[in-house]
Write a protein that holds these residues in place. Structure first.
Motif, PDB file in Angstrom:
ATOM      1  N   THR A 138       3.366  -5.070  -1.933  1.00  0.00           N
ATOM      2  CA  THR A 138       3.626  -4.099  -0.868  1.00  0.00           C
ATOM      3  C   THR A 138       4.383  -4.737   0.288  1.00  0.00           C
ATOM      4  O   THR A 138       5.300  -4.130   0.863  1.00  0.00           O
ATOM      5  N   ASP A 139       4.024  -5.985   0.637  1.00  0.00           N
ATOM      6  CA  ASP A 139       4.743  -6.681   1.717  1.00  0.00           C
ATOM      7  C   ASP A 139       6.202  -6.915   1.325  1.00  0.00           C
ATOM      8  O   ASP A 139       7.121  -6.711   2.143  1.00  0.00           O
ATOM      9  N   THR A 142       8.133  -3.654   1.518  1.00  0.00           N
ATOM     10  CA  THR A 142       8.462  -3.250   2.886  1.00  0.00           C
ATOM     11  C   THR A 142       9.751  -3.918   3.357  1.00  0.00           C
ATOM     12  O   THR A 142      10.608  -3.271   3.989  1.00  0.00           O
ATOM     13  N   GLU A 146      13.332  -2.030   4.374  1.00  0.00           N
ATOM     14  CA  GLU A 146      14.012  -2.257   5.654  1.00  0.00           C
ATOM     15  C   GLU A 146      15.467  -2.664   5.444  1.00  0.00           C
ATOM     16  O   GLU A 146      16.355  -2.227   6.185  1.00  0.00           O
ATOM     17  N   GLY A 215       0.057   2.427   1.427  1.00  0.00           N
ATOM     18  CA  GLY A 215       1.312   1.718   1.678  1.00  0.00           C
ATOM     19  C   GLY A 215       2.406   2.105   0.701  1.00  0.00           C
ATOM     20  O   GLY A 215       3.576   2.245   1.077  1.00  0.00           O
ATOM     21  N   ALA A 219       5.921   3.859   1.525  1.00  0.00           N
ATOM     22  CA  ALA A 219       7.190   3.293   1.054  1.00  0.00           C
ATOM     23  C   ALA A 219       7.999   4.335   0.285  1.00  0.00           C
ATOM     24  O   ALA A 219       9.232   4.389   0.413  1.00  0.00           O
ATOM     25  N   GLU A 222       9.573   6.523   2.822  1.00  0.00           N
ATOM     26  CA  GLU A 222      10.653   5.807   3.500  1.00  0.00           C
ATOM     27  C   GLU A 222      11.901   5.742   2.628  1.00  0.00           C
ATOM     28  O   GLU A 222      13.028   5.868   3.112  1.00  0.00           O
TER      29      GLU A 222
END
Length: 302
Positions: A138-139, A142, A146, A215, A219, A222
């Motif tokens: 998940t990190d 992200t 971005e 999360g 995502a 997003e």
């Protein structure tokens, strides 16, 4: 391969039996028969453990608990193979048996580092490492989202951006399904009364999986926004091109009419007889074009 490790002395923990961790990796038929003779494995659970690619699930059998927990091998790349460990926990004899069809990195690390404790705490630690792979994914996701947002805002007009967005969306949906199955299995496990005071350890795992699930949902949203921003940027670029072409067309349309009128072969035009006829013709074109250009500039068309 079969190996066993004694976790603690039964007398020290107030139990009749010593707590043991048995690890089984890609066993041969002879080794499977040996395991079945030593431990009462349910045939259905054993069949599920031997199946390649089985999803996470939990089941409570009369003699043991059974959990398949499927996680990510490479947290920053969900396209790689997944790691799957099957757990057989025997409450009466305090034995935790882990079954896997392939090497699992985090299990090997815990095997080498775990020095002692209860089977439930060992089980929780193994599951915690599996949950951690989802957090790492998940990190990493992200950061990728971005980067895609920055590309979309910069107005990248190559087809690479939407291709990467759709690829990431498919990856998120696949991982989300993996997380959903694992979370459902942990929910069934944490509700068992026999966990007693150790139940909070497994509730924490379920809560963490819930955060991973949220999360991934964020995502996915997003990524949808990134695609909308990219398409909006493409539409704005197209609108600017159309606007420029429209301005050029509007500028040349009256001048084309002017040139067409004075390009006829009629002798009635007295301007043909003027010494300054050419100046009048080209001056008219300049006045028409310049006047239209000034008018469009004041209206903010260009």
């Amino acid at each position: 391969m079969i190996r066993a490790k004694q976790l603690s002395d039964g007398a020290t923990c107030g139990l009749m039996e010593a707590q043991v961790w048995v690890d089984v990796e890609t066993p041969t038929p002879e080794e499977i028969a040996l395991i079945q003779n030593q431990y009462p494995l349910n045939p259905l659970a054993l069949a599920d453990a031997q199946e390649i690619g089985h999803w996470s699930r939990f089941e409570e059998y009369p003699r043991h608990l059974f959990l398949i927990f499927r996680t990510l091998e490479t947290p920053d790349n969900a396209h790689s193979r997944t790691e799957r460990v099957s757990y057989f926990y025997f409450p009466e004899t305090q034995v935790l048996l882990t079954y896997r069809n392939e090497p699992v990195d985090y299990l090997e690390q815990i095997w080498n580092s775990f020095r002692g404790g209860s089977c439930l705490r060992l089980w929780q630690r193994l599951l915690d490492q599996g949950v951690q792979t989802f957090f790492e994914y998940t990190d990493a996701l992200t950061e990728r989202v971005e980067d895609l947002e920055e590309q979309a805002l910069d107005g990248d007009n190559t087809p690479e951006t939407p291709r990467r967005v759709f690829s990431a969306r498919r990856e998120v949906l696949r991982t989300r399904r993996l997380v959903s199955q694992a979370r459902e299995a942990l929910l069934h496990l944490e509700r068992l009364p026999l966990l007693g005071a150790e139940a909070y350890l497994f509730r924490d795992l379920t809560d963490r999986m819930g955060r991973v699930y949220e999360g991934l949902d964020a995502a996915r949203d997003e990524l949808s926004n990134v695609l909308e921003v990219h398409l909006s940027a493409q539409n704005n670029r197209l609108n600017r091109v159309v606007q420029a072409l429209t301005v050029i067309s509007v500028l040349f349309l009256p001048m084309t009419l002017w040139a067409g009128i004075y390009g006829t072969n009629f002798e009635a035009f007295t301007e043909y007889q003027w010494p300054a006829g050419r100046v009048y013709f080209w001056g008219g074109l300049a006045v028409i074009g310049g006047g239209l250009a000034l008018w469009m500039k004041r209206r903010g068309w260009w």
